[in-house]
Design an enzyme around this catalytic site. Sequence first.
Site, PDB file in Angstrom:
ATOM      1  N   HIS A  98       6.091 -26.620   2.639  1.00  0.00           N
ATOM      2  CA  HIS A  98       5.181 -27.663   2.162  1.00  0.00           C
ATOM      3  C   HIS A  98       4.086 -27.067   1.294  1.00  0.00           C
ATOM      4  O   HIS A  98       3.053 -27.717   1.061  1.00  0.00           O
ATOM      5  CB  HIS A  98       4.578 -28.402   3.356  1.00  0.00           C
ATOM      6  CG  HIS A  98       5.629 -29.021   4.222  1.00  0.00           C
ATOM      7  ND1 HIS A  98       6.235 -30.215   3.916  1.00  0.00           N
ATOM      8  CD2 HIS A  98       6.230 -28.575   5.349  1.00  0.00           C
ATOM      9  CE1 HIS A  98       7.137 -30.503   4.853  1.00  0.00           C
ATOM     10  NE2 HIS A  98       7.173 -29.508   5.723  1.00  0.00           N
ATOM     11  N   GLU A 157       0.850  -1.201   0.000  1.00  0.00           N
ATOM     12  CA  GLU A 157       0.000   0.000   0.000  1.00  0.00           C
ATOM     13  C   GLU A 157       0.887   1.252   0.000  1.00  0.00           C
ATOM     14  O   GLU A 157       0.524   2.276  -0.557  1.00  0.00           O
ATOM     15  CB  GLU A 157      -0.947   0.018   1.206  1.00  0.00           C
ATOM     16  CG  GLU A 157      -2.091   1.008   1.029  1.00  0.00           C
ATOM     17  CD  GLU A 157      -3.177   0.910   2.094  1.00  0.00           C
ATOM     18  OE1 GLU A 157      -2.935   1.314   3.242  1.00  0.00           O
ATOM     19  OE2 GLU A 157      -4.288   0.446   1.780  1.00  0.00           O
ATOM     20  N   LYS A 190     -13.883   1.904  -3.716  1.00  0.00           N
ATOM     21  CA  LYS A 190     -14.878   2.166  -2.666  1.00  0.00           C
ATOM     22  C   LYS A 190     -16.082   2.903  -3.246  1.00  0.00           C
ATOM     23  O   LYS A 190     -17.229   2.598  -2.928  1.00  0.00           O
ATOM     24  CB  LYS A 190     -14.269   3.017  -1.548  1.00  0.00           C
ATOM     25  CG  LYS A 190     -13.185   2.317  -0.751  1.00  0.00           C
ATOM     26  CD  LYS A 190     -12.687   3.262   0.352  1.00  0.00           C
ATOM     27  CE  LYS A 190     -11.415   2.758   0.995  1.00  0.00           C
ATOM     28  NZ  LYS A 190     -10.807   3.726   1.888  1.00  0.00           N
TER      29      LYS A 190
END
Length: 560
Positions: free
Chosen positions: A396, A365, A517
């Site tokens: 893994h 960000e 937004k």
Amino acid sequence: MTDYVQPNIYPQARTSTAWQRLTALAQQSWSITALFADSPKRAEYFRVTAASLYMDYSKQCVDDEVMQALFALADSCDLQARIDDLLQGATVNSSEQRPALHTALRLPKDAKLTVAGTDVVNDVHESLDQVERLANRIREGTWRGFSGKAITDVVNIGVGGSDLGPLMVTSALDDWADTDIAVHFVSNMDGSQLDNVLKRLSPETTVFIISSKSFSTVDTLSNAETARTWLFDAAKLRLGSDDSVLRRHFIGISTHAARMCEWGIHPENQLKFWEWVGGRFSLWSAIGLTVAVRIGMDNFRALLAGAHNMDEHFATTSFDKNLPVILGLLAVWNSSFLDIHAHTVLPYDGRLHALPSYLTQLEMESNGKSVTHQGDTLDHNTCPILWGEVGSNAQHAFYQLLHQGTQQVSCDFIACVAHYHHQASAASLQYQHQLALANCLAQSRVLAFGNASEQQGIEADSHKHYRGNQPSTTLLLDALTPYSLGALIALYEHKVYVMASIWDVNPFDQWGVEMGKAVATSVHHVLAEQAPADFDASTNALLRHIQQYQNGASTAAHKE
Ligand code: F6P
């Protein structure tokens, strides 16, 4: 505090001869195996220590010439002056015309910092004292819920910087928890996390902390409203009928007092911070209240002290011994010159499991930018894609790609030298700790040297060939303590600032998240009002599918 000191106009690293020099150096073929063969002692040169951290960067694709050119690059953009401006409160957040003073949040009480006529240190310590008082009332059981019972659970409702920092620190430092009061973190907009948490809690003994710098983030406010309804339903009250329920169960942390008041947070339960604290840099402020509840204020202050120690190191140490400067310059070298587009953070300690997600926000960000402070488009890579996982689990999961995939990926290995040392009887846990350390070192070795690490030369079977040459840095903490964790987090904050300074991007704004937004508000209007959709064809079709299904499902549910 609006009359901020403007920062200097700095020269740009991009136009420097150091940049050209590094571009030329990057064309060489870089082999970590060859670098070690040429200079067997490089592990002694390419290491640096500070604030209980040891950093080995000898497995990076660098030699002395590259490091000197990187230090020249730092000088070419006046990095030292940029650091001084950051710490002194100049307007380093240029697009929002304000300072980024997270370092002021950990200044000791006797320090002096006046910014735009305000005694910042005094304000910070008043706020810390308020955090302490509130945390102690909860911890000591004098804070009572609506039925008179003491508090057993604290739920932090926030997202991004108002969630990831305190979440990461409380999980990393849970060994220091000295209370039975549990802390929970709720961030998801969809309500699933909240639903899950509320099922297990008693409204009578739960306090909610609504953490939001802006106090306008829909994710947080929607969770807060659901929590408020849950409480009022339990207390058999209607909203507005008894303010003491709100007062006993909701704390607000924000820069916007008026919005907290409007929501119903009692003025005594409001913890304020300042517009000059960036959300992803805010865990040191009142946003850290859950940390103080769980591990106590002394430990919270030790976290701040560790970070402050790193700040001092950053401000005063020559670049060739400066941990954040070196970490940042290496990241710039990998991304902008060696064209390595991915970076992974691999803590070999389960207590640091939340660190990678915290760093995704801090780094991506902040530095996921493509224009300079002046708005000019950059012609090189900036922030790589960052992800991570507890190292032994990642072995893994995605190490296959690191060892044999087609991408170059730079890695940060992080481990704690001592663990379980207070648990003398826990031989089996100590054994597990040594096992984790061995795996950490083994993996960075194989990633650097490939098959050559075991002197087997080139493996004939190409399926079993490890080419190596994945650059990595290893960070060792003496032990995981509030102090060393504070230093580690501050190290990464400053790494981000160093990278941003070289690229001349603003790491303190996040305009890229705003448009989504706004569009979500329009899309939500269509869903909520069953209004006709007038977006692109794909979005319209998706909305039609959702609406048809929801209408059908609600009709079916109605019939049942
Ligand atoms: O949308 C991004 C962002 O603004 C982050 O920078 C911030 O940490 C998060 O949202 C939460 O914001 P707030 O604390 O204002 O609710």
